[in-house]
Design a protein around this motif. Structure first.
Motif, PDB file in Angstrom:
ATOM      1  N   ASP A 258       0.818  -1.202   0.000  1.00  0.00           N
ATOM      2  CA  ASP A 258       0.000   0.000   0.000  1.00  0.00           C
ATOM      3  C   ASP A 258       0.851   1.251   0.000  1.00  0.00           C
ATOM      4  O   ASP A 258       0.319   2.355  -0.104  1.00  0.00           O
ATOM      5  N   ALA A 259       2.138   1.061   0.143  1.00  0.00           N
ATOM      6  CA  ALA A 259       3.042   2.204   0.235  1.00  0.00           C
ATOM      7  C   ALA A 259       2.562   3.173   1.295  1.00  0.00           C
ATOM      8  O   ALA A 259       2.460   4.358   1.070  1.00  0.00           O
ATOM      9  N   ALA A 260       2.282   2.609   2.442  1.00  0.00           N
ATOM     10  CA  ALA A 260       1.737   3.450   3.492  1.00  0.00           C
ATOM     11  C   ALA A 260       2.465   3.187   4.795  1.00  0.00           C
ATOM     12  O   ALA A 260       2.800   2.053   5.120  1.00  0.00           O
ATOM     13  N   SER A 261       2.705   4.229   5.512  1.00  0.00           N
ATOM     14  CA  SER A 261       3.273   4.118   6.841  1.00  0.00           C
ATOM     15  C   SER A 261       2.140   4.012   7.835  1.00  0.00           C
ATOM     16  O   SER A 261       1.239   4.852   7.833  1.00  0.00           O
ATOM     17  N   LEU A 262       2.212   3.022   8.664  1.00  0.00           N
ATOM     18  CA  LEU A 262       1.091   2.770   9.561  1.00  0.00           C
ATOM     19  C   LEU A 262       1.586   2.550  10.976  1.00  0.00           C
ATOM     20  O   LEU A 262       2.660   1.999  11.191  1.00  0.00           O
ATOM     21  N   CYS A 263       0.774   2.988  11.914  1.00  0.00           N
ATOM     22  CA  CYS A 263       1.062   2.674  13.301  1.00  0.00           C
ATOM     23  C   CYS A 263       0.685   1.214  13.531  1.00  0.00           C
ATOM     24  O   CYS A 263       0.062   0.572  12.688  1.00  0.00           O
ATOM     25  N   THR A 264       1.065   0.731  14.680  1.00  0.00           N
ATOM     26  CA  THR A 264       0.839  -0.689  14.937  1.00  0.00           C
ATOM     27  C   THR A 264      -0.642  -1.021  14.922  1.00  0.00           C
ATOM     28  O   THR A 264      -1.052  -2.051  14.389  1.00  0.00           O
ATOM     29  N   ALA A 265      -1.420  -0.157  15.481  1.00  0.00           N
ATOM     30  CA  ALA A 265      -2.856  -0.450  15.564  1.00  0.00           C
ATOM     31  C   ALA A 265      -3.491  -0.467  14.176  1.00  0.00           C
ATOM     32  O   ALA A 265      -4.221  -1.397  13.820  1.00  0.00           O
ATOM     33  N   CYS A 266      -3.187   0.554  13.398  1.00  0.00           N
ATOM     34  CA  CYS A 266      -3.775   0.618  12.057  1.00  0.00           C
ATOM     35  C   CYS A 266      -3.238  -0.512  11.182  1.00  0.00           C
ATOM     36  O   CYS A 266      -3.963  -1.090  10.375  1.00  0.00           O
ATOM     37  N   ASP A 267      -1.968  -0.767  11.342  1.00  0.00           N
ATOM     38  CA  ASP A 267      -1.383  -1.840  10.562  1.00  0.00           C
ATOM     39  C   ASP A 267      -2.083  -3.156  10.854  1.00  0.00           C
ATOM     40  O   ASP A 267      -2.423  -3.926   9.952  1.00  0.00           O
ATOM     41  N   ALA A 268      -2.304  -3.389  12.114  1.00  0.00           N
ATOM     42  CA  ALA A 268      -2.963  -4.628  12.492  1.00  0.00           C
ATOM     43  C   ALA A 268      -4.387  -4.670  11.958  1.00  0.00           C
ATOM     44  O   ALA A 268      -4.837  -5.685  11.425  1.00  0.00           O
ATOM     45  N   ASP A 269      -5.066  -3.573  12.106  1.00  0.00           N
ATOM     46  CA  ASP A 269      -6.454  -3.544  11.647  1.00  0.00           C
ATOM     47  C   ASP A 269      -6.543  -3.743  10.139  1.00  0.00           C
ATOM     48  O   ASP A 269      -7.332  -4.534   9.633  1.00  0.00           O
ATOM     49  N   ILE A 270      -5.731  -2.991   9.467  1.00  0.00           N
ATOM     50  CA  ILE A 270      -5.816  -3.004   8.013  1.00  0.00           C
ATOM     51  C   ILE A 270      -5.392  -4.349   7.448  1.00  0.00           C
ATOM     52  O   ILE A 270      -6.039  -4.903   6.570  1.00  0.00           O
ATOM     53  N   HIS A 271      -4.337  -4.876   8.011  1.00  0.00           N
ATOM     54  CA  HIS A 271      -3.786  -6.077   7.395  1.00  0.00           C
ATOM     55  C   HIS A 271      -4.344  -7.364   7.966  1.00  0.00           C
ATOM     56  O   HIS A 271      -3.878  -8.443   7.602  1.00  0.00           O
ATOM     57  N   SER A 272      -5.284  -7.226   8.813  1.00  0.00           N
ATOM     58  CA  SER A 272      -5.950  -8.434   9.273  1.00  0.00           C
ATOM     59  C   SER A 272      -7.365  -8.504   8.723  1.00  0.00           C
ATOM     60  O   SER A 272      -8.126  -9.414   9.034  1.00  0.00           O
ATOM     61  N   ALA A 273      -7.693  -7.559   7.875  1.00  0.00           N
ATOM     62  CA  ALA A 273      -9.084  -7.468   7.433  1.00  0.00           C
ATOM     63  C   ALA A 273      -9.441  -8.485   6.363  1.00  0.00           C
ATOM     64  O   ALA A 273     -10.544  -9.003   6.340  1.00  0.00           O
ATOM     65  N   ASN A 274      -8.524  -8.754   5.476  1.00  0.00           N
ATOM     66  CA  ASN A 274      -8.843  -9.712   4.421  1.00  0.00           C
ATOM     67  C   ASN A 274      -7.576 -10.422   3.972  1.00  0.00           C
ATOM     68  O   ASN A 274      -6.465  -9.983   4.280  1.00  0.00           O
ATOM     69  N   PRO A 275      -7.725 -11.487   3.238  1.00  0.00           N
ATOM     70  CA  PRO A 275      -6.566 -12.296   2.858  1.00  0.00           C
ATOM     71  C   PRO A 275      -5.558 -11.522   2.026  1.00  0.00           C
ATOM     72  O   PRO A 275      -4.356 -11.691   2.197  1.00  0.00           O
TER      73      PRO A 275
END
Length: 385
Positions: free
Chosen positions: A76-93
């Motif tokens: 995603d070329a995105a810098s994410l905090c741990t919380a957002c990273d976890a949320d975003i990358h656990s949402a779908n396969p």
DNA sequence: GCTTAAACGTTGGCCACACTAGGGT
DNA sequence: CAACCCTAGTGTGGCCAACGTTTAA
């Protein structure tokens, strides 16, 4: 690595304002000062003296814009905090397979001529500067061409650009630090591609690999040594001693944000434009490239605005042109074997007719030989009868 | 130095069809 | 709920037109 943002500061209005000027949205977090700073203030504060210039800073999470970024999602070329990273990358396969690396702290002076002279210094790109973009990313030396591309991306989004520079340099210098539950949504395949330097852009990798993990009946893809990758990943995890938690919660907002780059393409244009129009300060993005006020982050963004920004950003990223990648080998094979007329795919019957007419009748008459496949790979369809 | 034309390079669209996803029955 | 059918959408490569850029006159 980075402290999780604890200071919610009341209702979350997305972009946290600069601790110094209290007007612009913050773009970096200075660890030494424990302060969130906008690009301008960051430049001013950290260019004041050498000591200040050594302050390590990190980009603010691109998703929530309130916490220091801890991970860089290359897909995603995105810098994410741990919380957002976890949320975003656990949402779908698909999102789970995004390759992420820890954010490199930024040090040195990000702005001004002195910074420009320092080739090796990690450059920032928050870019609230006259020309709109100044910095570049990475502890690595960045080529001029990359800088140019970086500039365009800086206009789009400072943090993103930071990440996008990595596209051309294969990977950020720091290693990988996933652990714990990370395997659930870690894209080991992309990691492999990255480490092998086989592809210079993780978006390519995403294009290349994101889908096939799902078992398709017909289309096939290049196989990947997954187990080996897993071992490498685990080794790195162990060496870095990093922990990473993956909250299972998925918010409605994150549902959209966590779409993969591929998914972004299906977002109706009208949706995004509608959202963009409704938002007074034009969001950063393609349009901002022409707006003359790049890097001006709206002080406050509604969830819809934020979402629109993310979607537009991803769409633009999706449209970036890199080396051609083949996602489906079988389709490539079919395409190569497919009959053509002047480069265009042609109907088989039509081609047969054409072949009969153009080759068989004339050439056969001249040479006495019957078979004239003008495309070696599809001789079956070009056999003269 | 300026203008014009030619040469060269780049980009995107077109085409058919195998295949998948998703909705309906 | 499973099985089947149908439809829409996607991806693939080579060629070519339409541009944009560079070079020569």
């Amino acid at each position: 690595m980075l402290k999780q943002e604890s200071d919610s500061g009341g209702g979350n209005k997305w972009a946290r304002v600069c601790d110094t000027c209290r007007s612009a949205a913050c773009t970096v977090y200075c660890r030494a000062d424990s302060a969130y700073l906008c690009g301008g203030c960051d430049a001013r504060v950290h260019a004041a003296n050498r000591v200040a210039s050594r302050h390590e800073r990190v980009w603010v999470c691109e998703a929530c814009e309130r916490s220091p970024a801890a991970f860089l999602c290359k897909a995603d070329a995105a810098s994410l905090c741990t919380a957002c990273d976890a949320d975003i990358h656990s949402a779908n396969p698909l999102a789970r397979r995004h390759q992420r690396v820890p954010i490199l702290p930024i040090s040195g002076c990000l702005y001004g001529p002195s910074a420009a002279d320092r080739g090796g210094v990690v450059m920032g790109s928050t870019g609230v500067t006259d020309d709109g973009f100044m910095g570049q990313e990475g502890a690595e030396t960045i080529g001029e061409e990359d800088e140019e591309e970086a500039a365009s991306w800086l206009l789009l989004n400072p943090v993103n650009n930071n990440n996008n520079n990595n596209h051309h340099h294969h990977h950020q210098t720091n290693g990988f630090l996933f652990g714990g539950e990370v395997d659930e949504y870690l894209n080991l395949v992309e990691y492999n591609s990255c480490t092998d330097n086989q592809f210079s852009d993780q978006y390519q990798q995403q294009q290349h690999y994101s889908v096939p993990r799902k078992s398709y009946g017909g289309d096939s893809v290049v196989p990947v040594a997954k187990d080996q990758l897993l071992q490498q990943q685990q080794q790195l995890n162990f060496q870095l001693g990093m922990e990473y938690e993956s909250p299972k919660t998925a918010y409605s907002y994150n549902e959209s944000v966590s779409m993969s780059s591929l998914d972004a393409g299906i977002v109706p244009e009208s949706t995004m434009s509608d959202i963009s129009i409704s938002h007074s300060g034009s969001p950063r993005g393609t349009m901002d490239l022409f707006s003359g006020t790049p890097n001006q982050i709206p002080p406050q963004l509604s969830p819809m605005d934020r979402e629109a920004r993310v979607l537009r950003y991803r769409e633009k990223k999706k449209n970036r042109k890199f080396e051609k990648t083949i996602r489906y080998a079988s389709r490539k094979a079919y395409a190569e074997a497919r009959p053509r007329i002047k480069g265009r795919f042609a109907k088989r019957a039509e081609v047969e007719l054409e072949v009969d007419r153009m080759f068989c009748s004339s050439i056969t008459a001249e040479t006495g030989y019957g078979i004239v496949p003008f495309h070696s790979k599809c001789s079956d369809t070009f056999r003269c009868r």
